[in-house]
Design an enzyme around this catalytic site. Structure first.
Site, short mmCIF file in Angstrom:
data_model
loop_
_atom_site.label_atom_id
_atom_site.label_comp_id
_atom_site.label_asym_id
_atom_site.label_seq_id
_atom_site.Cartn_x
_atom_site.Cartn_y
_atom_site.Cartn_z
N LYS A 1 -29.52 66.16 -19.93
CA LYS A 1 -28.35 66.72 -19.28
C LYS A 1 -27.15 65.83 -19.59
CE LYS A 1 -27.66 69.39 -16.30
NZ LYS A 1 -28.12 69.41 -14.91
N HIS A 2 -26.11 66.40 -20.15
CA HIS A 2 -24.87 65.69 -20.42
C HIS A 2 -25.11 64.40 -21.20
CE1 HIS A 2 -22.33 68.52 -18.32
NE2 HIS A 2 -23.20 68.53 -17.34
N HIS B 1 -23.29 54.78 -26.67
CA HIS B 1 -22.06 55.42 -26.22
C HIS B 1 -21.65 56.49 -27.23
CE1 HIS B 1 -21.23 52.66 -22.91
NE2 HIS B 1 -21.56 51.67 -23.72
N ASN C 1 -24.12 51.71 -18.98
CA ASN C 1 -25.31 50.88 -18.75
C ASN C 1 -26.47 51.76 -18.31
OD1 ASN C 1 -24.23 48.23 -19.20
ND2 ASN C 1 -23.30 48.25 -17.19
#
Length: 391
Positions: free
Chosen positions: A66-67, A391, A230
């Site tokens: 999810k996302h 990221h 994180n």
């Protein structure tokens, strides 16, 4: 096919949108539906995760995304009767691949609502039938049996997103992305996390890792490699049981993931497994009700009148003392972190959720405090020397 036009980007106002290759053909084929920008981000990140899990363990693997972060990830170990019941698959015949997805979905069912699914192996009919009844946006796999594809094409009135990826595809060693018109370039993160040498630097007094603990630590680390940082991951019995993603403070990651692990364990309490739900309650409503019943807001579903929306009869509350006693039985949990723990408070929180094994990068100026806290509870901890920011 070198490019695929998309309806829009992250949001409807972000047009035009496409995915494309500078060189060669796209390694994917859309077999059904019309996947969007975020769907493809989830699909491609989750595919890498399950591919690495399969390579590391030799077991069919699955992830629920999810996302652009996993809500769950697991390998295809058999399920106990208890897990079959709390994952709501006790009425199904499960193959190893279906078991992997049942575990991945079951880790955090609330977060997995509307997920994108990744499967390491060819999707079989048993896995497709499990997917059919869950609220999900789509699936990516290296292939589909004819029976599985027929089931999936009929899901969501024919709009379910089904992507097939070439398992032989290997990306270029350099990857790029743009932010604010500026191009970033870096070498792909090709670190191998199934290397036994990762677990050789053990500064704690307890240096004993069981084979199951090493497997679960490997699963946790591979999961973290594709989780927005994180991040920390609690794992047990071949699956993630709590993932804390995208927090600015590491202890907040540890708390978030620990709370999810606690919920996973509390769902196995006899009182929770025996909740007398009304017939025909929707799966999402049942999941949400369980989470509220377990949590501090339990009065919201037990007050006069409210319980009748969910239950045939008013259930007894799960008291705080009962929760503490049940949580005290949770043990053998493995914990991975995508970077070093800066303080012992992370270990204190992890201990409350049954953590006995830890793998983290090490290298903090407060390593001594973290080691001492592990020794306080007899936890075995390895310094991997590997950071896994994503990221």
């Amino acid at each position: 096919m070198k490019e695929l036009q998309l309806k829009y980007g992250c949001n409807p106002n972000q047009k035009p949108s496409r995915i494309f290759m500078d060189e060669g053909e796209l390694p994917i084929e859309v077999l059904n539906g019309r996947p969007g920008y975020i769907n493809f981000l989830d699909a491609l990140n989750s595919w890498q995760l399950v591919s690495e899990l399969k390579a590391a363990t030799g077991l069919p693997s699955a992830a629920s995304f999810k996302h652009v972060s996993p809500a769950g990830a697991a390998v295809g170990l058999p399920l106990t009767d208890t897990l079959r019941k709390i994952y709501f698959v006790d009425d199904l015949d499960l193959t190893p691949l279906a078991s992997a997805y049942a575990r991945a979905r079951g880790a955090d069912r609330m977060s997995s609502y509307g997920d994108f699914v990744a499967l390491s192996d060819v999707c079989d009919e048993a896995t497709a039938l499990l997917l059919k009844r869950e609220v999900s946006d789509g699936v990516i796999a290296p292939g589909y049996t004819p029976e599985a594809l027929a089931v999936l094409k009929a899901k969501r009135k024919g709009t379910y997103n089904v992507i097939q990826i070439d398992p032989a595809y290997r990306p270029a060693p350099l990857e790029r992305k743009q932010v604010f018109g500026i191009t970033f370039e870096q070498g792909r993160n090709e670190v191998r996390l199934d290397d036994p040498a990762l677990f050789q630097n053990v500064p704690t007094k307890n240096k004993a890792f069981t084979p199951e603990a090493l497997r679960d630590l490997t699963i946790a680390l591979i999961t973290l490699k594709y989780t927005q940082s994180n991040s920390v991951c609690y794992a047990k019995d071949g699956q993630a049981i709590g993932i804390g993603a995208g927090q600015q403070s590491r202890v907040h990651c540890t708390r978030l993931a620990g709370n999810k692990a606690d919920t996973w364990w509390l769902r196995q309490h006899p009182k929770v497994m025996g909740l007398p739900f009304v017939e025909g309650i929707r799966r999402a409503d049942r999941d949400n009700t369980i989470d509220v019943y377990i949590g501090p807001e339990h009065d919201d579903v037990l007050r006069d009148g409210a319980w009748q929306l969910f239950f045939k009869s008013r259930p007894e509350p799960l008291t705080e003392q009962e929760k503490r006693e049940w949580l005290g039985r949770l043990s053998g949990v493995a914990l991975g972190s995508d970077a070093f723990f800066p303080f012992g408070d992370n270990i204190e929180r992890a201990h409350k959720s049954g953590v006995q094994y830890i793998a983290q990068a090490g290298g903090s100026v407060r390593d001594d405090n973290v080691i001492d806290t592990c020794d306080k509870y007899g936890i075995a901890m390895a310094f991997t020397g590997v950071r896994l920011f994503h990221h």
